[in-house]
Motif scaffolding. Sequence first.
Motif, PDB file in Angstrom:
ATOM      1  N   UNK A 249      -2.223  -0.861 -17.307  1.00 22.13           N
ATOM      2  CA  UNK A 249      -2.644  -0.302 -16.014  1.00 22.13           C
ATOM      3  C   UNK A 249      -3.814  -1.096 -15.450  1.00 22.13           C
ATOM      4  N   UNK A 250      -4.717  -1.482 -16.324  1.00 23.15           N
ATOM      5  CA  UNK A 250      -5.910  -2.212 -15.906  1.00 23.15           C
ATOM      6  C   UNK A 250      -5.939  -3.562 -16.620  1.00 23.15           C
ATOM      7  N   UNK A 251      -6.191  -4.618 -15.851  1.00 21.07           N
ATOM      8  CA  UNK A 251      -6.362  -5.953 -16.410  1.00 21.07           C
ATOM      9  C   UNK A 251      -7.557  -6.620 -15.749  1.00 21.07           C
ATOM     10  N   UNK A 252      -8.490  -7.111 -16.577  1.00 20.02           N
ATOM     11  CA  UNK A 252      -9.687  -7.781 -16.063  1.00 20.02           C
ATOM     12  C   UNK A 252     -10.461  -6.927 -15.062  1.00 20.02           C
ATOM     13  N   UNK A 253     -10.527  -5.626 -15.361  1.00 19.83           N
ATOM     14  CA  UNK A 253     -11.299  -4.719 -14.525  1.00 19.83           C
ATOM     15  C   UNK A 253     -10.629  -4.321 -13.230  1.00 19.83           C
ATOM     16  N   UNK A 254      -9.365  -4.705 -13.022  1.00 17.85           N
ATOM     17  CA  UNK A 254      -8.645  -4.358 -11.798  1.00 17.85           C
ATOM     18  C   UNK A 254      -7.287  -3.757 -12.153  1.00 17.85           C
ATOM     19  N   UNK A 255      -6.700  -3.041 -11.195  1.00 18.98           N
ATOM     20  CA  UNK A 255      -5.362  -2.503 -11.412  1.00 18.98           C
ATOM     21  C   UNK A 255      -4.393  -3.664 -11.583  1.00 18.98           C
ATOM     22  N   UNK A 256      -3.563  -3.596 -12.616  1.00 17.34           N
ATOM     23  CA  UNK A 256      -2.552  -4.606 -12.859  1.00 17.34           C
ATOM     24  C   UNK A 256      -1.604  -4.673 -11.658  1.00 17.34           C
ATOM     25  N   UNK A 257      -1.563  -5.793 -10.924  1.00 15.07           N
ATOM     26  CA  UNK A 257      -0.748  -5.849  -9.697  1.00 15.07           C
ATOM     27  C   UNK A 257       0.745  -5.649  -9.952  1.00 15.07           C
ATOM     28  N   UNK A 258       1.244  -6.080 -11.116  1.00 19.48           N
ATOM     29  CA  UNK A 258       2.669  -5.896 -11.417  1.00 19.48           C
ATOM     30  C   UNK A 258       2.999  -4.410 -11.564  1.00 19.48           C
ATOM     31  N   UNK A 259       2.114  -3.672 -12.249  1.00 14.66           N
ATOM     32  CA  UNK A 259       2.324  -2.232 -12.402  1.00 14.66           C
ATOM     33  C   UNK A 259       2.205  -1.532 -11.055  1.00 14.66           C
ATOM     34  N   UNK A 260       1.219  -1.946 -10.254  1.00 17.62           N
ATOM     35  CA  UNK A 260       1.013  -1.316  -8.956  1.00 17.62           C
ATOM     36  C   UNK A 260       2.227  -1.497  -8.049  1.00 17.62           C
ATOM     37  N   UNK A 261       2.864  -2.670  -8.106  1.00 16.73           N
ATOM     38  CA  UNK A 261       4.070  -2.907  -7.316  1.00 16.73           C
ATOM     39  C   UNK A 261       5.174  -1.930  -7.704  1.00 16.73           C
ATOM     40  N   UNK A 262       5.326  -1.701  -9.001  1.00 16.53           N
ATOM     41  CA  UNK A 262       6.352  -0.766  -9.470  1.00 16.53           C
ATOM     42  C   UNK A 262       6.034   0.654  -9.018  1.00 16.53           C
ATOM     43  N   UNK A 263       4.763   1.041  -9.091  1.00 13.39           N
ATOM     44  CA  UNK A 263       4.383   2.388  -8.652  1.00 13.39           C
ATOM     45  C   UNK A 263       4.697   2.572  -7.172  1.00 13.39           C
ATOM     46  N   UNK A 264       4.274   1.587  -6.364  1.00 15.02           N
ATOM     47  CA  UNK A 264       4.477   1.694  -4.918  1.00 15.02           C
ATOM     48  C   UNK A 264       5.959   1.764  -4.560  1.00 15.02           C
ATOM     49  N   UNK A 265       6.778   1.059  -5.332  1.00 15.70           N
ATOM     50  CA  UNK A 265       8.218   1.060  -5.062  1.00 15.70           C
ATOM     51  C   UNK A 265       8.845   2.421  -5.307  1.00 15.70           C
ATOM     52  N   UNK A 266       8.184   3.261  -6.086  1.00 18.12           N
ATOM     53  CA  UNK A 266       8.704   4.598  -6.396  1.00 18.12           C
ATOM     54  C   UNK A 266       8.179   5.673  -5.461  1.00 18.12           C
ATOM     55  N   UNK A 267       7.410   5.301  -4.461  1.00 18.02           N
ATOM     56  CA  UNK A 267       6.869   6.280  -3.530  1.00 18.02           C
ATOM     57  C   UNK A 267       7.797   6.404  -2.330  1.00 18.02           C
ATOM     58  N   UNK A 268       8.256   7.605  -2.031  1.00 13.66           N
ATOM     59  CA  UNK A 268       9.371   7.804  -1.105  1.00 13.66           C
ATOM     60  C   UNK A 268       9.235   7.179   0.273  1.00 13.66           C
ATOM     61  N   UNK A 269       8.030   7.134   0.840  1.00 14.68           N
ATOM     62  CA  UNK A 269       7.913   6.578   2.180  1.00 14.68           C
ATOM     63  C   UNK A 269       8.137   5.069   2.209  1.00 14.68           C
ATOM     64  N   UNK A 270       8.105   4.423   1.038  1.00 15.70           N
ATOM     65  CA  UNK A 270       8.391   2.985   1.002  1.00 15.70           C
ATOM     66  C   UNK A 270       9.890   2.707   0.960  1.00 15.70           C
ATOM     67  N   UNK A 271      10.683   3.715   0.596  1.00 16.12           N
ATOM     68  CA  UNK A 271      12.124   3.477   0.421  1.00 16.12           C
ATOM     69  C   UNK A 271      12.996   4.433   1.221  1.00 16.12           C
ATOM     70  N   UNK A 272      12.395   5.295   2.015  1.00 15.66           N
ATOM     71  CA  UNK A 272      13.158   6.355   2.666  1.00 15.66           C
ATOM     72  C   UNK A 272      14.265   5.836   3.568  1.00 15.66           C
ATOM     73  N   UNK A 273      14.059   4.657   4.175  1.00 13.59           N
ATOM     74  CA  UNK A 273      15.075   4.125   5.089  1.00 13.59           C
ATOM     75  C   UNK A 273      16.393   3.835   4.378  1.00 13.59           C
ATOM     76  N   UNK A 274      16.351   3.615   3.082  1.00 17.80           N
ATOM     77  CA  UNK A 274      17.577   3.361   2.319  1.00 17.80           C
ATOM     78  C   UNK A 274      18.370   4.640   2.041  1.00 17.80           C
ATOM     79  N   UNK A 275      17.757   5.813   2.306  1.00 15.41           N
ATOM     80  CA  UNK A 275      18.420   7.079   1.989  1.00 15.41           C
ATOM     81  C   UNK A 275      18.704   7.919   3.231  1.00 15.41           C
ATOM     82  N   UNK A 276      18.638   7.323   4.392  1.00 16.49           N
ATOM     83  CA  UNK A 276      18.821   8.077   5.630  1.00 16.49           C
ATOM     84  C   UNK A 276      20.208   8.707   5.702  1.00 16.49           C
ATOM     85  N   UNK A 277      21.229   7.968   5.293  1.00 15.53           N
ATOM     86  CA  UNK A 277      22.586   8.520   5.320  1.00 15.53           C
ATOM     87  C   UNK A 277      22.676   9.774   4.456  1.00 15.53           C
ATOM     88  N   UNK A 278      22.024   9.752   3.289  1.00 17.61           N
ATOM     89  CA  UNK A 278      22.016  10.924   2.414  1.00 17.61           C
ATOM     90  C   UNK A 278      21.257  12.084   3.042  1.00 17.61           C
TER      91      UNK A 278
END
Length: 346
Positions: A249-278
Amino acid sequence: MKRKRLTAFLFAILLAPVFTFAQSPLNGSVERIKVHGKSLEGNLEGNPADPDVSVYLPPSYKKESKRRFPVVYLLHGFTDTDAQWYGFVKHWINLPVIVDKVFASGQAQEMIIVTPNALTRSGGSYYSNSITAGNWEDFVSKELVAYIDQHYRTIAKPASRGLAGHSMGGYGTIRIGERHPEIFSSIYLLSPCCLAPGNARSADALAKIEAVKTPDDIAKADFMTKAALAYAAAWSPNPLRPPFYTDAIVENGKVNPAAELKWNANMPLTSIDQYITNLKQMKGIGFDAGDRDQPIAANIKILHQVLDNYKIEHTYEEYQGDHINKIGERIETKMLPFFSKNLVSK
């Protein structure tokens, strides 16, 4: 005179139970069961594969033996359990009391309500699929629904199934709901967390995360530290990194950017456009939050705007309140009537 008074007194005692029974509101009942999930087997945190599940059965369930009922699956929040919500453990809410009141007053049609215990080692599953925490999305949408349909008198079709949740449960509701319109026809989000990236962590917050070295340390961690660990378990699992089995989660005193990318990808407002049909297939979509519950209130406003842009019907409200102080009231006056209107009862 004394004999007349004694006779009247005894007569009143005999009548009292009948009067009390007639005036008492009809109450439902609660069962706490275990439901095994193959999708939860072998998770690296060691969370149970047969979690507890609380089931509220409405007043008419035991009286009308051939009647079937719609079902609402209600997901609890982070660090909560089903036992707290259903009155087995003292908590800030007692769901059966609220639901009894609504059904007794006729504000809503009767329905079954089901809540799985999604408490994990790090505080909550986020109702996501993860080798570390378990495949909770699959458990809720497939195995739990199948079990309830097999063991209770449900109306076993999407039109009679709703999904709702508070906070982490609200997040789980939109996550699962937008992916599975073939299972749930209506969704209601109560103060849903984690809809969008944000909440930059201070150096002090990062130091607290780094201080957690063993699973035993989690119990002593504060709420936001536990949340970060749970995010990692749900959204950035890593089977090669014991004892937490997550990306750093933390690397060199900062949030690990690779982990942060994965977290952000799981937040609904970042992906909602892909589920509009549903989402367009939904019979009902509703959500609300208190105006002092930030950034959640700001995020549901964005969700409202997105759905408006796509001309998807929904109900949205920002009310005066914080994260928990009006939830019981919202369930009573908004959520249950919403499902009563949208779920098919025959």
